[in-house]
Design a protein around this motif. Structure first.
Motif, PDB file in Angstrom:
ATOM      1  N   ASP E 124      -2.451  -3.690  -3.552  1.00 23.78           N
ATOM      2  CA  ASP E 124      -3.475  -4.875  -3.210  1.00 23.78           C
ATOM      3  C   ASP E 124      -3.699  -4.627  -1.643  1.00 23.78           C
ATOM      4  O   ASP E 124      -3.704  -5.482  -0.844  1.00 23.78           O
ATOM      5  CB  ASP E 124      -3.000  -6.190  -3.556  1.00 23.78           C
ATOM      6  CG  ASP E 124      -3.956  -7.232  -3.339  1.00 23.78           C
ATOM      7  OD1 ASP E 124      -5.265  -6.899  -3.426  1.00 23.78           O
ATOM      8  OD2 ASP E 124      -3.680  -8.368  -2.989  1.00 23.78           O
ATOM      9  N   GLY E 125      -3.865  -3.429  -1.149  1.00 22.19           N
ATOM     10  CA  GLY E 125      -4.044  -3.155   0.320  1.00 22.19           C
ATOM     11  C   GLY E 125      -2.910  -2.994   1.045  1.00 22.19           C
ATOM     12  O   GLY E 125      -1.815  -3.489   0.719  1.00 22.19           O
ATOM     13  N   GLY E 126      -3.030  -1.965   1.825  1.00 22.19           N
ATOM     14  CA  GLY E 126      -1.979  -1.962   2.813  1.00 22.19           C
ATOM     15  C   GLY E 126      -0.542  -1.163   2.237  1.00 22.19           C
ATOM     16  O   GLY E 126       0.521  -1.284   2.477  1.00 22.19           O
ATOM     17  N   THR E 127      -0.821  -0.279   1.085  1.00 28.68           N
ATOM     18  CA  THR E 127       0.224   0.335   0.597  1.00 28.68           C
ATOM     19  C   THR E 127       0.823   1.546   1.371  1.00 28.68           C
ATOM     20  O   THR E 127       2.031   1.566   1.266  1.00 28.68           O
ATOM     21  CB  THR E 127      -0.228   1.080  -0.888  1.00 28.68           C
ATOM     22  OG1 THR E 127      -1.219   2.104  -0.538  1.00 28.68           O
ATOM     23  CG2 THR E 127      -0.695   0.249  -1.843  1.00 28.68           C
ATOM     24  N   ARG E 128       0.154   2.131   2.310  1.00 29.32           N
ATOM     25  CA  ARG E 128       0.835   3.083   3.228  1.00 29.32           C
ATOM     26  C   ARG E 128       1.566   2.422   4.336  1.00 29.32           C
ATOM     27  O   ARG E 128       2.702   2.667   4.636  1.00 29.32           O
ATOM     28  CB  ARG E 128      -0.184   4.056   3.750  1.00 29.32           C
ATOM     29  CG  ARG E 128      -0.894   3.617   5.098  1.00 29.32           C
ATOM     30  CD  ARG E 128      -2.176   4.563   5.502  1.00 29.32           C
ATOM     31  NE  ARG E 128      -3.116   4.414   4.356  1.00 29.32           N
ATOM     32  CZ  ARG E 128      -4.276   5.418   4.491  1.00 29.32           C
ATOM     33  NH1 ARG E 128      -4.238   6.328   5.234  1.00 29.32           N
ATOM     34  NH2 ARG E 128      -5.080   5.384   3.758  1.00 29.32           N
ATOM     35  N   THR E 129       1.110   1.048   4.721  1.00 28.84           N
ATOM     36  CA  THR E 129       1.927   0.629   5.702  1.00 28.84           C
ATOM     37  C   THR E 129       3.299  -0.230   4.938  1.00 28.84           C
ATOM     38  O   THR E 129       4.461   0.057   5.628  1.00 28.84           O
ATOM     39  CB  THR E 129       1.329  -0.633   6.594  1.00 28.84           C
ATOM     40  OG1 THR E 129       0.598  -1.331   5.656  1.00 28.84           O
ATOM     41  CG2 THR E 129       0.178   0.298   7.255  1.00 28.84           C
ATOM     42  N   ALA E 130       3.080  -0.711   3.710  1.00 28.57           N
ATOM     43  CA  ALA E 130       4.245  -1.186   2.892  1.00 28.57           C
ATOM     44  C   ALA E 130       5.148  -0.029   2.736  1.00 28.57           C
ATOM     45  O   ALA E 130       6.348  -0.098   2.559  1.00 28.57           O
ATOM     46  CB  ALA E 130       3.698  -1.884   1.830  1.00 28.57           C
ATOM     47  N   SER E 131       4.893   1.127   2.573  1.00 25.79           N
ATOM     48  CA  SER E 131       5.698   2.198   2.231  1.00 25.79           C
ATOM     49  C   SER E 131       6.262   2.806   3.494  1.00 25.79           C
ATOM     50  O   SER E 131       7.623   3.028   3.391  1.00 25.79           O
ATOM     51  CB  SER E 131       4.782   3.575   1.963  1.00 25.79           C
ATOM     52  OG  SER E 131       4.211   3.115   0.661  1.00 25.79           O
ATOM     53  N   ILE E 132       5.747   2.420   4.634  1.00 31.67           N
ATOM     54  CA  ILE E 132       6.448   3.071   5.651  1.00 31.67           C
ATOM     55  C   ILE E 132       7.564   1.750   6.092  1.00 31.67           C
ATOM     56  O   ILE E 132       8.816   2.189   6.225  1.00 31.67           O
ATOM     57  CB  ILE E 132       5.649   3.035   7.000  1.00 31.67           C
ATOM     58  CG1 ILE E 132       4.721   4.367   6.978  1.00 31.67           C
ATOM     59  CG2 ILE E 132       6.562   3.302   8.531  1.00 31.67           C
ATOM     60  CD1 ILE E 132       3.476   4.567   7.902  1.00 31.67           C
ATOM     61  N   THR E 133       7.226   0.825   6.139  1.00 30.40           N
ATOM     62  CA  THR E 133       8.108  -0.347   6.399  1.00 30.40           C
ATOM     63  C   THR E 133       9.141  -0.487   5.378  1.00 30.40           C
ATOM     64  O   THR E 133      10.394  -0.893   5.863  1.00 30.40           O
ATOM     65  CB  THR E 133       7.332  -1.909   6.636  1.00 30.40           C
ATOM     66  OG1 THR E 133       6.159  -1.783   7.338  1.00 30.40           O
ATOM     67  CG2 THR E 133       8.240  -2.862   7.244  1.00 30.40           C
ATOM     68  N   GLY E 134       9.066  -0.604   4.083  1.00 27.75           N
ATOM     69  CA  GLY E 134       9.786  -0.547   3.270  1.00 27.75           C
ATOM     70  C   GLY E 134      10.688   0.779   2.938  1.00 27.75           C
ATOM     71  O   GLY E 134      12.003   0.874   2.973  1.00 27.75           O
ATOM     72  N   GLY E 135       9.862   2.053   3.328  1.00 33.55           N
ATOM     73  CA  GLY E 135      10.734   3.266   3.185  1.00 33.55           C
ATOM     74  C   GLY E 135      11.980   3.332   4.231  1.00 33.55           C
ATOM     75  O   GLY E 135      12.768   4.116   4.247  1.00 33.55           O
ATOM     76  N   PHE E 136      11.584   2.474   5.595  1.00 32.23           N
ATOM     77  CA  PHE E 136      12.581   2.824   6.489  1.00 32.23           C
ATOM     78  C   PHE E 136      13.625   2.004   5.944  1.00 32.23           C
ATOM     79  O   PHE E 136      14.867   2.483   6.390  1.00 32.23           O
ATOM     80  CB  PHE E 136      11.881   1.962   7.628  1.00 32.23           C
ATOM     81  CG  PHE E 136      12.845   1.867   8.915  1.00 32.23           C
ATOM     82  CD1 PHE E 136      13.350   2.953   9.587  1.00 32.23           C
ATOM     83  CD2 PHE E 136      13.603   0.689   8.943  1.00 32.23           C
ATOM     84  CE1 PHE E 136      14.330   2.632  10.613  1.00 32.23           C
ATOM     85  CE2 PHE E 136      14.658   0.454   9.998  1.00 32.23           C
ATOM     86  CZ  PHE E 136      14.892   1.536  10.767  1.00 32.23           C
TER      87      PHE E 136
END
Lengths: 246, 246, 246, 246, 246, 246
Positions: E124-136
């Motif tokens: 629902d939008g922002g999947t790349r930034t969620a991936s970075i924040t969660g991936g960290f």
């Protein structure tokens, strides 16, 4: 780039040829070869990585790749990026490689790979023969650049020059060096690769949904021999004192 | 399958040919063609789906595909399943298709696609020429099977027969119909496709890291003409009253 | 090739089987296996190159590949050349490989790869079971060809024979060895792979947009056992004194 | 996510099952299905685009895709992005699709495609049976979401429920619902798909480099029937009043 | 999974974040990261196999892969299985990898590869930034799991934290953390990756068939800085005593 | 081709630019763009075939493709022929396309596709920004060639010019228009695309295993603005009276 002029030609006349060596600097050899409007950038790159089946034998290899830039034709030609080279591309690059290897002394090259890339910037017929004739020049320049590193510096890794030309039957006449329009109208199309000393490397004659007789073949071969002789002189002129043959 | 016997041959002699029509039943034409140990299953399948660039013109098309079964050679040959046909496969199947179309009357075929599949069951040299010579027979059988459905049943869609043979220079001699060992040893390899009436369809002569002179070329062409004449008689015998030409 | 005759069959009767060993010579084992009109060329090729995950363990591997020639069906089947095997092909070749390995003593094989290629020349139902039954014979011939080179020549690398057959529910009846028309009409389709000693290797029963009850399953298994027994006798007859089991 | 506890199990006991419907919102059906540590996200998406071979017939289609996330196993599993699904993936997704279609009334679905995606978040054995059992629940939820748009709203497009379970022979014992360690140690592995009413949809029994006898088969089938009955009760409980069967 | 509630947000407000560490067990780090309805499963897997170009240097590598599950969107998104990643996927996974490596001390990692997989369960939008924040976060957990095996256990292989957020121009307003509808309506879209200490790692601002001025840029950067500060606090809260920075 | 001379540059100085319009004739626009030793052939081809998702809307589309010739670098760069574009290529050609579309009036173009091909003949850093700056010129020439066929000939389909330049942090200094050696040494690399009127189209700033602060960003943006202004003057000079803006 002011295009070489397109004048009415006689059936046994080559298109005007223009050659610019060292067109780019990254590759060891780099020749912009122009026959009429057909323009091919031929680069020759040297690597120490021979194909795995040749490794450790002290011999080298010469290979070629051929490609047409999308903007080289109208309409635009799609890039061959889908992992499937079309048959024509494959045939042409195998022909270029075989033709250059036919005059090569691969042992004298040492364990090296030379890749001759022929990228067509503009296509107006005869791109494969332009690639062979121009690719030979790029190969020469690349070989000179590594001359001191060769196993035996006195033994140049080529024994003869190579040039190629097309001939065909167009509207009943035998024609030399077909441009795109002539090629599209030809009933027989033949590509001939020969050495500077006049020996055949490759003959590929094809009836285009047509057939041809013995005397058609004879006339086409005669015209091709004349064209190759003229191209060899042009190559020699372009290389000047870099021409490695007697 | 008892293999056709391998006897010592003279340089101008063909390998023994064995032809079995209707080897399988699903395809309209199905010929097992054997030249010495080289064995090719040639099937011709008929479809109403012409290629999209030909649709709606009332004309047909003939195409060919070529493949070697993995068990056809030792060591085993990997299947070409990775989406990349090797250059040799592409060249050969384009050659087979062009050769068959050169004698075809595609308008007389109506809007139909005939696909000639040449699958090599055993490879001992000359698989491309066997594919053309055998594929022509499968094509004839397929055309007879649809004869009544043709636009003009009195107009057979072929105007001449096609056969192919290899010639080459082996150890200084000019040799006809090279088997694998001869091919591997040849300095020049030439494939010649001709019609039953003696006209050229295709000539492909290649110096294998070698070159050749005018008189080499002449001797090879002469031998090829003889071989094609003999193959045409064999084709005629195999087809019997199905031979559609005078 | 005169096709084995197609007679009206009883539901518990196999189609006529015809087996020709040494159909080609390049591969170590080569069997043309025919069940009714279904015709499969099974070759077994031996290599010293085991898969990388097995290297250096002194054990061998047996793998299989399956393919249908384009002319094996009407309409013609496109070649799987685009780098994507369809799911059916993948399933079948995995099944053939597993079935042959189930009776193999891979340590007794030494560090060798045997590839069993099953190429369908004509398809009329039951191509996967024909591939297993015929592929087993090609495997036997290939193993005999390397018998003296095995780690322990007295220890044959197979402990039992393998055969496979299909059974199904067609129009309410339980039927053995379905041909294409029966297979298309079946509500349940089951492939059974068993050893000559009567043990199961694989059972794959599938309701085709349908389901089946316990007693359906029982009847199908019984028929399959009978079919496998008969196929084992046929295999034994074809191999004669090459049959390695008691 | 607190994992369902892993207790010592009896050989005839299922692993603990945990079901969360509507785990995500974008897809019409979305079920997180957990059996022990095996965790599969099953979504069912509805589209008006049926496959081209079905267009215009007023009937629908149900298909399935299966994938394991890279982090679902240790060591990490590479993504299948190279255009070549491995055989296992292909087999599994075909099995899931066939199993769901076996109970479907595709005419009652109208011209619609339902795609059931089974993405394995964590893999500990039995991912294909979990995908079928959980995918069935996602399919039910998707069907309810379009119930009013069906051709005949009173005719639910499924006639029975579907569940699947594995059984096997491990160290001489017959075991239900194998986890990864049991699966790796099993000599026989069998997956059974059945309907809630107790009819077979699919049986796939495989000797893992091993064979099995009649009575082994019988014991495994009996255990599978018990497991399926229990899973059907669990499915019924999870759906509550959404259970569309008597 | 009860979705985090979607309330009307102020333009400078983040969507609600929900973090579940150890969501699965197979991977060394496993975080289910949710921002509004955007849900990403981030796993971090450790391997001893560094890329070949890094082998033998005693240094490690961190890479990332990104994928959207088919059921993560409506309509369903086709799997990228044809061997061609779309450009968006490639860009995103390269961005995630670069962002994590920007704060990494690859020598302190030893010769190890950590792969951070970001699989979008719902988009629902922002999947790349969620991936970075969660991936960290997944990366941190994976690093703790191997802490004792590091070359120098006292030297944690990260020097700062990483978080990412999107900002944009929507209907003339500057908005933080765009959901799908906002993203589709934005004239400028900017993704900002920063460290917990407030330094930039990456800025990617794009006019969507539009352009933007200096002061637009300034306002967006300011909002992004605020968002990153808040996300860093949330990350710190989720990790508790596992937070490795001062 | 005599290369534009490489002199010692100040950090805020562009490399020498050389522009040759109409370098080839087949494509509607053809520009050889040279910045230092970086040489890109930009062609713009016009077609009536818009992408399928745009058909029938009366609007046009502009797309770009980017490729490096194998001989453009030393060592030679392999062709991307295996069906998998590397991530860098994909990112660059998407960036070029977006940048050109940002100033385009796609309705004024009519239902047409313009493909801008940027083929790098020699690569010495900054190939993507050279492609944008040179590609814009090829686009202008192509648009002039179809000016009379536009829906509204008085409405030119571009509203502003586009140019691009790189900036970076190299050894602590802020540097404009990085060549290959500078790029390899940079800790921060930023590409900026702007219009002739000074508005941003795209900003992509990346810490190369590094991070950067607010004032670094500010200095880089300032240098980029200066560079773009100078490039816009050069573009204007090259187009002369073909410059379509005030």
């Amino acid at each position: 780039m002011p295009s070489a002029e397109q004048k009415p030609r006689r059936p046994n006349e080559l298109r005007p040829v223009r050659i610019r060596r060292r067109f780019t600097r990254a590759a060891a050899g780099s020749v912009l070869y122009q026959a009429g409007r057909t323009t091919v950038l031929c680069t020759a790159s040297v690597s120490d990585q021979v194909p795995s089946w040749l490794a450790g034998q002290g011999r080298g290899w010469i290979t070629a790749e051929y490609s047409m830039l999308p903007g080289s034709t109208a309409p635009r030609k799609s890039r061959e990026r889908d992992g499937r080279l079309d048959g024509r591309t494959t045939e042409i690059q195998r022909l270029i490689g075989r033709s250059l290897r036919a005059v090569a002394d691969l042992a004298a090259l040492g364990e090296r790979l030379i890749t001759v890339d022929c990228d067509v910037l503009e296509a107006d017929g005869g791109t494969r023969t332009a690639s062979i004739t121009g690719g030979f020049l790029a190969l020469i320049d690349a070989l000179h650049s590594i001359e001191r590193a060769l196993p035996d510096p006195g033994r140049f890794p080529l024994c003869d020059s190579v040039a190629a030309v097309s001939v065909g039957q167009v509207a009943g006449a035998t024609v030399l060096d077909l441009d795109y329009q002539q090629d599209a109208a030809a009933s027989v199309d033949m590509n001939v690769v020969m050495t500077g000393r006049g020996r055949f490397i490759e003959i590929q004659g094809t009836g285009e949904e047509s057939t041809f007789a013995d005397d058609d073949l004879e006339r086409m071969l005669q015209l091709a021999r004349q064209g190759i002789r003229r191209l060899t002189e042009i190559q020699r002129g372009a290389l000047g004192r870099r021409w490695p043959f007697a």
